[in-house]
Write a protein that holds these residues in place. Structure first.
Motif, mmCIF file in Angstrom:
data_model
loop_
_atom_site.group_PDB
_atom_site.id
_atom_site.type_symbol
_atom_site.label_atom_id
_atom_site.label_comp_id
_atom_site.label_asym_id
_atom_site.label_seq_id
_atom_site.Cartn_x
_atom_site.Cartn_y
_atom_site.Cartn_z
ATOM 1 N N UNK A 78 -10.054 1.910 -1.990
ATOM 2 C CA UNK A 78 -10.817 3.083 -2.405
ATOM 3 C C UNK A 78 -11.836 2.759 -3.478
ATOM 4 N N UNK A 79 -11.474 1.863 -4.407
ATOM 5 C CA UNK A 79 -12.415 1.475 -5.453
ATOM 6 C C UNK A 79 -13.602 0.723 -4.861
ATOM 7 N N UNK A 80 -13.353 -0.070 -3.822
ATOM 8 C CA UNK A 80 -14.460 -0.789 -3.175
ATOM 9 C C UNK A 80 -15.480 0.194 -2.603
ATOM 10 N N UNK A 81 -15.002 1.229 -1.919
ATOM 11 C CA UNK A 81 -15.930 2.227 -1.372
ATOM 12 C C UNK A 81 -16.583 3.046 -2.476
ATOM 13 N N UNK A 200 -7.823 9.503 1.241
ATOM 14 C CA UNK A 200 -6.631 8.716 0.934
ATOM 15 C C UNK A 200 -6.938 7.545 0.019
ATOM 16 N N UNK A 201 -8.047 7.606 -0.713
ATOM 17 C CA UNK A 201 -8.436 6.479 -1.561
ATOM 18 C C UNK A 201 -7.482 6.271 -2.716
ATOM 19 N N UNK A 202 -6.998 7.337 -3.341
ATOM 20 C CA UNK A 202 -6.213 7.209 -4.568
ATOM 21 C C UNK A 202 -4.767 7.678 -4.413
ATOM 22 N N UNK A 203 -4.530 8.618 -3.497
ATOM 23 C CA UNK A 203 -3.162 9.059 -3.214
ATOM 24 C C UNK A 203 -3.049 9.302 -1.715
ATOM 25 N N UNK A 221 -14.426 9.328 5.072
ATOM 26 C CA UNK A 221 -13.976 8.293 4.155
ATOM 27 C C UNK A 221 -12.555 7.829 4.465
ATOM 28 N N UNK A 222 -11.675 8.732 4.856
ATOM 29 C CA UNK A 222 -10.263 8.373 5.059
ATOM 30 C C UNK A 222 -10.069 7.308 6.139
#
Length: 298
Positions: A78-81, A200-203, A221-222
């Motif tokens: 998620x941080x990469x995106x 779903x990047x962080x949770x 994004x998911x």
């Protein structure tokens, strides 16, 4: 009177060759890359801010989300995106600035494909954000990120990241063309940066309320994040891969058509300047050039 030497009769004058679209794109890509290298502050912030967010989520929130310290394995895709989104958002400002300061009008007077200025911004953003993503991955490895992907899976993950950067950059380019000013472009583009937080990047999405879970599972994004996460940890992404490719292709196609339409529309709003009547000197010089006499005086 002044003498003007013009090629004598019988000496062929080579006509100016038109600039090909590929050559025009190369010129504008080089221009955008040089601007990126000169704007060190923007390039630094595009890298530092996602790294700070990753450190924040890993060391501040990570203990509450995963007491065993494994949250870094979950959050890095998620941080990469998020890094790609931050870096690409500057494209909207750059395009809006070019459209508002008159430089594009000057490009239209040159033997160049002026629409290539948008392509230049997109390609430069892609290269810049791939570099920033590499830095983020390197920092993630230093803080405990341990992917299990093989070489082919690494290439697949990087390919999805590059395709996402291309898609989001074209979308930001369209926003820059639609905005009335660089400030407005920055504000409009900032809204897109919230999409990774609603995914779903962080949770995991199953921890969200029912209505929000539906939104998170059906936005672009998911599946992109789940595909990158699956590749990095040696798993089969399944249908998430096809959803990710489909979403990216759809965004690229729609954003490209939208940006091209906006660019043509902005060109149509600018009427060509009135042509002044030719001066006597201009008429004489044109006539002499046409007949290719050896010397003309006026």
């Amino acid at each position: 009177m002044t003498a003007v030497n013009i090629p004598s009769a019988g000496i062929p004058v080579r006509p100016e060759r038109p600039v090909t679209p590929l050559a025009s794109a190369r010129v504008f890509v080089g221009r955008s890359i040089r601007h990126s290298l000169r704007d060190v502050e923007a390039l630094t912030m595009a890298i530092v801010l996602p790294v700070m967010l990753m450190l924040l989520f890993t060391f501040v929130f990570g203990g509450a989300l995963d007491a065993e310290g494994g949250y870094v394995q979950y959050v890095v895709p998620g941080i990469i995106l998020l890094c790609a989104g931050f870096g690409a958002s500057s494209t909207a400002v750059d395009v809006a600035r070019d459209m508002s300061d008159g430089i594009v009008d000057r490009f239209r007077t040159m033997p160049l494909r002026s629409r290539g200025v948008i392509t230049g911004h997109v390609v430069a953003s892609l290269l810049r954000n791939l570099l920033a993503s590499g830095v983020v991955i390197a920092v993630a490895l230093l803080v405990g990120f341990r992917p299990t992907a093989n070489l082919l899976q690494w290439l697949g993950a990087l390919g999805i990241v590059a395709l996402f950067i291309l898609a989001i950059t074209w979308l930001y380019a369209g926003i820059g063309l639609a905005a009335k000013s660089p400030t407005a472009a920055s504000g409009y583009g900032f809204a897109l940066l919230f999409l990774p937080y609603l995914s779903s990047a962080f949770v995991p999405t199953d921890t969200m309320p029912g209505w929000l879970q539906w939104v998170a599972e059906n936005q672009p994004i998911t599946p992109i994040i789940e595909t990158i996460r699956a590749f990095l940890f040696g798993r089969d992404p399944g249908t998430d891969l096809w959803w990710a490719l489909g979403w990216c292709a759809l965004i690229v196609a729609a954003a490209y058509v939208w940006a091209a339409w906006l660019f043509r529309r902005s060109a149509g709003r600018r009427l060509p300047p009135p042509r002044s009547p030719p001066t006597p000197h201009h008429r004489v010089l044109t006539k002499c050039t046409r007949h290719a006499v050896s010397t003309c005086t006026f």
